[in-house]
Design a protein around this motif. Structure first.
Motif, mmCIF file in Angstrom:
data_model
loop_
_atom_site.group_PDB
_atom_site.id
_atom_site.type_symbol
_atom_site.label_atom_id
_atom_site.label_comp_id
_atom_site.label_asym_id
_atom_site.label_seq_id
_atom_site.Cartn_x
_atom_site.Cartn_y
_atom_site.Cartn_z
ATOM 1 N N LEU A 61 0.798 -1.217 0.000
ATOM 2 C CA LEU A 61 0.000 0.000 0.000
ATOM 3 C C LEU A 61 0.836 1.274 0.000
ATOM 4 C CD1 LEU A 61 -2.979 -0.745 2.426
ATOM 5 C CD2 LEU A 61 -3.038 -0.474 -0.044
ATOM 6 N N ALA A 62 2.114 1.184 0.357
ATOM 7 C CA ALA A 62 2.925 2.403 0.496
ATOM 8 C C ALA A 62 2.990 3.202 -0.805
ATOM 9 C CB ALA A 62 4.327 2.054 0.990
ATOM 10 N N PRO A 63 3.355 2.611 -1.953
ATOM 11 C CA PRO A 63 3.390 3.424 -3.180
ATOM 12 C C PRO A 63 2.023 3.937 -3.594
ATOM 13 C CG PRO A 63 3.748 1.091 -3.678
ATOM 14 C CD PRO A 63 3.827 1.225 -2.200
ATOM 15 N N LEU A 64 0.959 3.155 -3.323
ATOM 16 C CA LEU A 64 -0.383 3.618 -3.675
ATOM 17 C C LEU A 64 -0.828 4.764 -2.788
ATOM 18 C CD1 LEU A 64 -0.474 0.971 -5.356
ATOM 19 C CD2 LEU A 64 -2.891 0.819 -4.737
ATOM 20 N N LEU A 65 -0.425 4.749 -1.529
ATOM 21 C CA LEU A 65 -0.772 5.832 -0.619
ATOM 22 C C LEU A 65 -0.148 7.143 -1.071
ATOM 23 C CD1 LEU A 65 -2.159 6.641 2.041
ATOM 24 C CD2 LEU A 65 -0.046 6.046 3.231
ATOM 25 N N TYR A 115 0.865 7.867 -4.195
ATOM 26 C CA TYR A 115 0.297 8.256 -5.484
ATOM 27 C C TYR A 115 -1.125 8.781 -5.335
ATOM 28 C CZ TYR A 115 -1.018 8.037 -10.401
ATOM 29 O OH TYR A 115 -1.450 8.363 -11.663
ATOM 30 N N SER A 116 -1.912 8.197 -4.437
ATOM 31 C CA SER A 116 -3.289 8.659 -4.254
ATOM 32 C C SER A 116 -3.328 10.076 -3.696
ATOM 33 C CB SER A 116 -4.042 7.713 -3.319
ATOM 34 O OG SER A 116 -3.457 7.698 -2.026
ATOM 35 N N THR A 117 -2.396 10.414 -2.815
ATOM 36 C CA THR A 117 -2.356 11.774 -2.262
ATOM 37 C C THR A 117 -2.065 12.795 -3.350
ATOM 38 O OG1 THR A 117 -1.514 10.811 -0.207
ATOM 39 C CG2 THR A 117 -1.368 13.191 -0.451
ATOM 40 N N ILE A 118 -1.097 12.483 -4.200
ATOM 41 C CA ILE A 118 -0.783 13.388 -5.302
ATOM 42 C C ILE A 118 -1.915 13.408 -6.327
ATOM 43 C CG2 ILE A 118 0.870 13.841 -7.162
ATOM 44 C CD1 ILE A 118 3.025 12.568 -5.467
ATOM 45 N N MET A 119 -2.579 12.260 -6.514
ATOM 46 C CA MET A 119 -3.631 12.161 -7.510
ATOM 47 C C MET A 119 -4.837 13.032 -7.158
ATOM 48 S SD MET A 119 -5.653 8.790 -8.912
ATOM 49 C CE MET A 119 -4.134 7.889 -9.171
ATOM 50 N N VAL A 120 -5.099 13.242 -5.868
ATOM 51 C CA VAL A 120 -6.213 14.114 -5.483
ATOM 52 C C VAL A 120 -6.005 15.513 -6.056
ATOM 53 C CG1 VAL A 120 -7.438 15.174 -3.563
ATOM 54 C CG2 VAL A 120 -6.727 12.801 -3.400
ATOM 55 N N GLY A 121 -4.800 16.042 -5.894
ATOM 56 C CA GLY A 121 -4.509 17.350 -6.475
ATOM 57 C C GLY A 121 -4.590 17.342 -7.983
ATOM 58 N N PHE A 134 -2.085 19.358 -1.884
ATOM 59 C CA PHE A 134 -2.093 17.901 -2.014
ATOM 60 C C PHE A 134 -0.770 17.393 -2.584
ATOM 61 C CE2 PHE A 134 -6.726 18.396 -1.687
ATOM 62 C CZ PHE A 134 -7.018 17.341 -0.822
ATOM 63 N N VAL A 135 -0.178 18.122 -3.503
ATOM 64 C CA VAL A 135 1.105 17.703 -4.055
ATOM 65 C C VAL A 135 2.194 17.754 -2.977
ATOM 66 C CG1 VAL A 135 2.904 18.292 -5.724
ATOM 67 C CG2 VAL A 135 0.506 18.349 -6.411
ATOM 68 N N MET A 136 2.197 18.809 -2.156
ATOM 69 C CA MET A 136 3.183 18.899 -1.079
ATOM 70 C C MET A 136 2.974 17.799 -0.048
ATOM 71 S SD MET A 136 3.810 22.961 -0.325
ATOM 72 C CE MET A 136 2.152 23.188 0.358
ATOM 73 N N LEU A 137 1.724 17.479 0.257
ATOM 74 C CA LEU A 137 1.456 16.388 1.198
ATOM 75 C C LEU A 137 1.945 15.060 0.627
ATOM 76 C CD1 LEU A 137 0.191 15.321 3.799
ATOM 77 C CD2 LEU A 137 -1.990 15.174 2.591
ATOM 78 N N GLY A 138 1.692 14.828 -0.649
ATOM 79 C CA GLY A 138 2.173 13.604 -1.274
ATOM 80 C C GLY A 138 3.683 13.514 -1.271
ATOM 81 N N GLU A 139 4.360 14.621 -1.480
ATOM 82 C CA GLU A 139 5.829 14.622 -1.452
ATOM 83 C C GLU A 139 6.342 14.313 -0.046
ATOM 84 O OE1 GLU A 139 9.670 14.909 -2.965
ATOM 85 O OE2 GLU A 139 7.725 14.791 -3.983
ATOM 86 N N ALA A 140 5.690 14.889 0.976
ATOM 87 C CA ALA A 140 6.109 14.613 2.350
ATOM 88 C C ALA A 140 5.870 13.149 2.711
ATOM 89 C CB ALA A 140 5.353 15.527 3.315
ATOM 90 N N ARG A 168 5.807 10.646 0.607
ATOM 91 C CA ARG A 168 6.767 9.841 -0.159
ATOM 92 C C ARG A 168 8.123 9.804 0.540
ATOM 93 N NH1 ARG A 168 10.712 10.425 -4.064
ATOM 94 N NH2 ARG A 168 10.608 12.693 -3.881
ATOM 95 N N GLU A 169 8.574 10.939 1.023
ATOM 96 C CA GLU A 169 9.859 10.975 1.704
ATOM 97 C C GLU A 169 9.817 10.175 3.013
ATOM 98 O OE1 GLU A 169 10.891 15.019 2.285
ATOM 99 O OE2 GLU A 169 11.231 15.432 0.149
ATOM 100 N N ALA A 170 8.652 10.169 3.685
ATOM 101 C CA ALA A 170 8.553 9.442 4.952
ATOM 102 C C ALA A 170 8.473 7.928 4.749
ATOM 103 C CB ALA A 170 7.319 9.918 5.724
ATOM 104 N N LEU A 171 7.853 7.498 3.659
ATOM 105 C CA LEU A 171 7.690 6.062 3.408
ATOM 106 C C LEU A 171 8.886 5.446 2.686
ATOM 107 C CD1 LEU A 171 3.923 5.879 2.343
ATOM 108 C CD2 LEU A 171 4.947 5.113 4.501
ATOM 109 N N ASP A 172 9.709 6.254 2.085
ATOM 110 C CA ASP A 172 10.872 5.733 1.350
ATOM 111 C C ASP A 172 12.098 5.808 2.259
ATOM 112 O OD1 ASP A 172 12.784 4.897 -0.388
ATOM 113 O OD2 ASP A 172 12.267 6.289 -2.000
ATOM 114 N N PRO A 173 12.629 4.678 2.719
ATOM 115 C CA PRO A 173 13.801 4.728 3.619
ATOM 116 C C PRO A 173 15.019 5.387 2.977
ATOM 117 C CG PRO A 173 12.802 2.528 3.583
ATOM 118 C CD PRO A 173 12.178 3.316 2.470
ATOM 119 N N LYS A 174 15.140 5.353 1.671
ATOM 120 C CA LYS A 174 16.310 5.925 1.018
ATOM 121 C C LYS A 174 16.324 7.455 1.097
ATOM 122 C CE LYS A 174 16.508 2.167 -2.354
ATOM 123 N NZ LYS A 174 16.443 1.827 -3.814
ATOM 124 N N LEU A 175 15.160 8.072 1.346
ATOM 125 C CA LEU A 175 15.076 9.530 1.367
ATOM 126 C C LEU A 175 15.088 10.082 2.774
ATOM 127 C CD1 LEU A 175 12.353 10.025 -1.392
ATOM 128 C CD2 LEU A 175 14.831 10.201 -1.618
#
Length: 325
Positions: A242-246, A248-254, A309-315, A317-324
């Protein structure tokens, strides 16, 4: 003479080290650290998100828009549908903060009430896209074989359709000029067109996540222990995919808020008597020289909502991706 190095070896152990064999490894840790439960992916993500100002700013703005969409009367007591021609194109005043449009309607009230249609269409479209695309992705990735090949080719057909052109064809067919559809039906047609043209992306994301997860050791162990397909999918696969879908869905709302405004501006999306930011911009484009505020105010709200929504999706993404991190 004693050896200093030997003395240092047999010296009294530090308090944070266990003094007996078999003592717990966290014996020297503070009490708060010893009693803290281990966190999962979402727990680590939430801990990281709480430290990001970008997350709190975007969340606060989104909550404001959601409350505005749910309870517009809290922000404006004006009439967003009916107006008086005697107020046509009047400048902003204490009675109408953003002035009046060509038909004498309160622009501020219309901007406030326009948030409802835009946000409802975007949220329902994202929900439908996630459910349908996610289901197709799980089936395709888990079953494999001819099922995967068939669903992937169907997704390729829809993926190859230009988004704006496909939406124009669908909405012109069912919601063209002269049609007398109700508000609910108009919004339903726009939602359906967004879902039909967007589900292949979600399907591909879910399929790739399932393919990368279904051969993991815990999935193989669950299958060897006789777990049913439904239990493996909903208990093991879905939570770990669900992590990548979560994100993408946040960015998709915007993106869907902007897509709805684009279709409404072109005259094939939402139509009157529905009030939305795209309709307001479309109606005011011919008066931008006379009254630029008619375009500026709804466009400002639209850009702010999409950007939040785009800023929320970016935040996220950074929290769910261990590399970032």
């Amino acid at each position: 003479m004693s050896d200093p190095s030997a003395a240092s070896i047999v010296s009294t152990p530090r308090p944070e080290q266990p003094t007996e064999i078999g003592a717990p490894t966290n014996a020297g840790l503070p009490e708060s650290a010893r009693t803290e439960k281990p966190r999962g992916l979402l727990g680590d993500a939430w801990r990281d998100l709480r430290r990001k100002p970008l997350f709190w700013i975007s969340t606060s703005v989104i909550l404001l828009f959601v409350v505005m969409a749910a309870f517009p009367s809290l922000f404006s007591s004006g009439d967003a549908v009916n107006g008086s021609l005697s107020h046509s194109l009047e400048k902003p005043s204490s009675q109408a903060w953003f002035g009046y449009d060509i038909q004498g309607r309160d622009v501020y009230a219309r901007v406030i009430y326009g948030a409802r249609a835009s946000i409802v269409v975007a949220l329902l479209s994202v929900l439908g896209t996630m459910l349908f695309g996610g289901l197709m992705g799980i089936i395709s990735g888990y079953r494999g074989g001819w099922v995967d090949a068939l669903l992937s080719r169907i997704a390729d057909v829809f993926f190859g359709l230009p988004f704006v052109l496909g939406a124009i064809v669908i909405l012109t067919t069912f919601n063209g000029s002269g049609s007398n559809n109700s508000k609910v039906k108009i919004m339903g047609l726009v939602i359906a067109s967004l879902v039909i043209l967007s589900w292949p992306v979600v399907m591909r994301l879910m399929r790739s996540s399932v393919l990368a997860t279904k051969e993991a050791d815990y999935i193989v162990a669950a299958r060897a222990m006789g777990a049913s397909t439904g239990r493996i999918i909903f208990k093991h696969l879905l939570p770990n995919c669900l992590a990548p879908l979560l994100v993408y869905s946040t960015i998709m709302v915007g993106s869907f808020i902007g897509a709805e405004a684009t279709l409404s501006f072109l005259g094939v999306g939402l139509k009157s008597p529905v009030v939305s930011w795209g309709i307001m911009i479309s109606e005011a484009q011919n008066y931008i020289r006379v009254a630029p505020g008619l375009v500026f105010f709804p466009a400002a709200f639209l850009v702010t909502a999409v950007l939040s929504f785009v800023m929320l999706g970016e935040a996220v993404r950074e929290a769910l991706d261990p590399k970032l991190r």
